[in-house]
Design a protein around this motif. Sequence first.
Motif, PDB file in Angstrom:
ATOM      1  N   UNK A   2       5.492   5.199   2.178  1.00  0.00           N
ATOM      2  CA  UNK A   2       5.738   6.340   3.077  1.00  0.00           C
ATOM      3  C   UNK A   2       6.642   5.923   4.230  1.00  0.00           C
ATOM      4  N   UNK A   3       6.423   4.736   4.752  1.00  0.00           N
ATOM      5  CA  UNK A   3       7.259   4.241   5.855  1.00  0.00           C
ATOM      6  C   UNK A   3       8.715   4.060   5.443  1.00  0.00           C
ATOM      7  N   UNK A   4       8.934   3.842   4.140  1.00  0.00           N
ATOM      8  CA  UNK A   4      10.299   3.728   3.625  1.00  0.00           C
ATOM      9  C   UNK A   4      10.842   5.080   3.145  1.00  0.00           C
ATOM     10  N   UNK A   5      10.064   6.144   3.374  1.00  0.00           N
ATOM     11  CA  UNK A   5      10.556   7.481   3.045  1.00  0.00           C
ATOM     12  C   UNK A   5      10.327   7.903   1.618  1.00  0.00           C
ATOM     13  N   UNK A   6       9.312   7.330   0.962  1.00  0.00           N
ATOM     14  CA  UNK A   6       9.009   7.687  -0.427  1.00  0.00           C
ATOM     15  C   UNK A   6       7.671   8.423  -0.470  1.00  0.00           C
ATOM     16  N   UNK A   7       7.677   9.629  -1.013  1.00  0.00           N
ATOM     17  CA  UNK A   7       6.443  10.415  -1.092  1.00  0.00           C
ATOM     18  C   UNK A   7       6.320  11.112  -2.432  1.00  0.00           C
ATOM     19  N   UNK A   8       5.082  11.458  -2.797  1.00  0.00           N
ATOM     20  CA  UNK A   8       4.834  12.057  -4.119  1.00  0.00           C
ATOM     21  C   UNK A   8       3.977  13.303  -4.006  1.00  0.00           C
ATOM     22  N   UNK A   9       4.388  14.354  -4.718  1.00  0.00           N
ATOM     23  CA  UNK A   9       3.582  15.570  -4.857  1.00  0.00           C
ATOM     24  C   UNK A   9       2.897  15.481  -6.215  1.00  0.00           C
ATOM     25  N   UNK A  10       1.584  15.294  -6.196  1.00  0.00           N
ATOM     26  CA  UNK A  10       0.838  15.129  -7.440  1.00  0.00           C
ATOM     27  C   UNK A  10       0.616  16.476  -8.111  1.00  0.00           C
ATOM     28  N   UNK A  11       0.319  16.422  -9.412  1.00  0.00           N
ATOM     29  CA  UNK A  11       0.099  17.642 -10.171  1.00  0.00           C
ATOM     30  C   UNK A  11      -1.101  18.411  -9.617  1.00  0.00           C
ATOM     31  N   UNK A  15       0.847  -1.195   0.000  1.00  0.00           N
ATOM     32  CA  UNK A  15       0.000   0.000   0.000  1.00  0.00           C
ATOM     33  C   UNK A  15       0.887   1.252   0.000  1.00  0.00           C
ATOM     34  N   UNK A  16       0.337   2.421  -0.300  1.00  0.00           N
ATOM     35  CA  UNK A  16       1.125   3.663  -0.232  1.00  0.00           C
ATOM     36  C   UNK A  16       1.715   3.916   1.157  1.00  0.00           C
ATOM     37  N   UNK A  17       1.035   3.411   2.185  1.00  0.00           N
ATOM     38  CA  UNK A  17       1.542   3.589   3.547  1.00  0.00           C
ATOM     39  C   UNK A  17       2.905   2.929   3.711  1.00  0.00           C
ATOM     40  N   UNK A  18       3.105   1.759   3.077  1.00  0.00           N
ATOM     41  CA  UNK A  18       4.398   1.077   3.143  1.00  0.00           C
ATOM     42  C   UNK A  18       5.488   1.931   2.510  1.00  0.00           C
TER      43      UNK A  18
END
Length: 501
Positions: free
Chosen positions: A74-83, A69-72
Amino acid sequence: MIEMRKIIKEFPGILANDQVSFNVNSGEIHALLGENGAGKSTLMSVLTGLYRPDGGDIYIEGKKTEFSSPKDAVNYGIGMVHQHFKLVQPFTVAENVMLSIKDLKQIYNLKEIEQQIIKQSEAFGLSIDPKAKIWQLSVGEQQRVEIIKLLLLGARVLILDEPTAVLTPQEANALYETLLKMVKNGKSVILISHKMNEVLENTDRITVLRDGKSIGTVYTKNTNEKELAKMMVGRNISDVVEKKSHRKNDKILSLNNVSALGNNGLLKLKNISIDIYDGEILGVAGVDGNGQKELADTVAGLRMVKQGSISFSGKDCTKSGRKKRIDLGISYVPEDRMTTGLVTDLNAYENMALKSYRKNHGAFIRWDKVRSDTDRLIQKFDVRLASTANPVKMMSGGNIQKLLLAREIDSDPKLIIAVYPMRGLDIGATDYVRRLLIEQSEKGKAVLLISEDLEDLLSMTDRIIVMHGGEIMGVVNPSETSREEIGLMMAGKRKVDLHES
């Protein structure tokens, strides 16, 4: 370091990612380029946990990792700024940040959250007031809030999707200064962008995808725009076409102190006075939402004039609706081609008939003529589609835009209104649309071109009006201005003030 090895992602009938390998190092800005449908967004959706890959592996710091899931992610330090930002407009900056904080206590300390925002703001040059409400902020400031949200979640890898699409040049420069501070701090940035000049100026490495496959990764300092374009489309893209200088001919359209209301009932267009001439491309610059859409709708006859007057070919048409404006010779390529421009559940033939049916002699549509005309235009405008019987929503964005342009231009208009006609298109489709509009102007058609891409406006137009807050801040000649001057006007500074300061 994050490494994606031979990622496969398949949807019914589509192999979106075909054994794609990609990696990003700590302390670098890595761009991801490719045409629409090349697989960029799908690959990043796999990296952020939105999709689970059908094959291949993800390694973080050399360790094989799986995201459910996206939560996993995020827990690994990966995030996205969507358009398109995911912010609650009536809430403050701090309240929006608070919504994303992990394990937030039922009794929380808002002042402590505000202090954390200030600390991150100062560390990376993200100047923002934590007490300000989102609706009070500019687009650039809202983007900073999204970045701060990720930083407070502990993001080490930031993915930005078309981050400068709606920013002024000054805001874009400030964003890249922030990203540079981040990578110097050891963070990684993955940049998805169509703006080749920005990619070449601000990245360390570039990976190109085509048809779901990785074509290669190059160091930015060792490549150029032509080489990247060839990697993206598989052929040489000719130099950017520029419009020849235009001599004023007959005036085709005149707006005199025109004001109009927005959809919210508030005044959105304020005392606009402009003239457009035969064979001229008049550009409109401005941050999205500053009256450009209302200007286009008003000229097209889709929005009533509250005050002022409009004349076309010397005749008053202030109170004329869309049907009358079509008869006068005003074509409209709207911002939203998927809802306002075309009916996506209808096929190509049916969409073409939407405008031509009134020319029929008699009560019934002559479908044989509609089909032959549509087939002719599909060939002439190089529209690529699997079947003319399929709904147009099954076509790519570039081909949908070509179909829309074919319909509007085939009516032999005197004026073409084109609102963000290259938005979201890949380099090949963008080049096609750019050349098509210039070709129409050289045939004597007037073009009102609204675009957020200053490079297009500077190379394609005869004059540029700059809008802010529903008003015209100034009118400039592309050969006598700069991106910086236009950017200041986009931010609300009038041209007269620029010369006084």
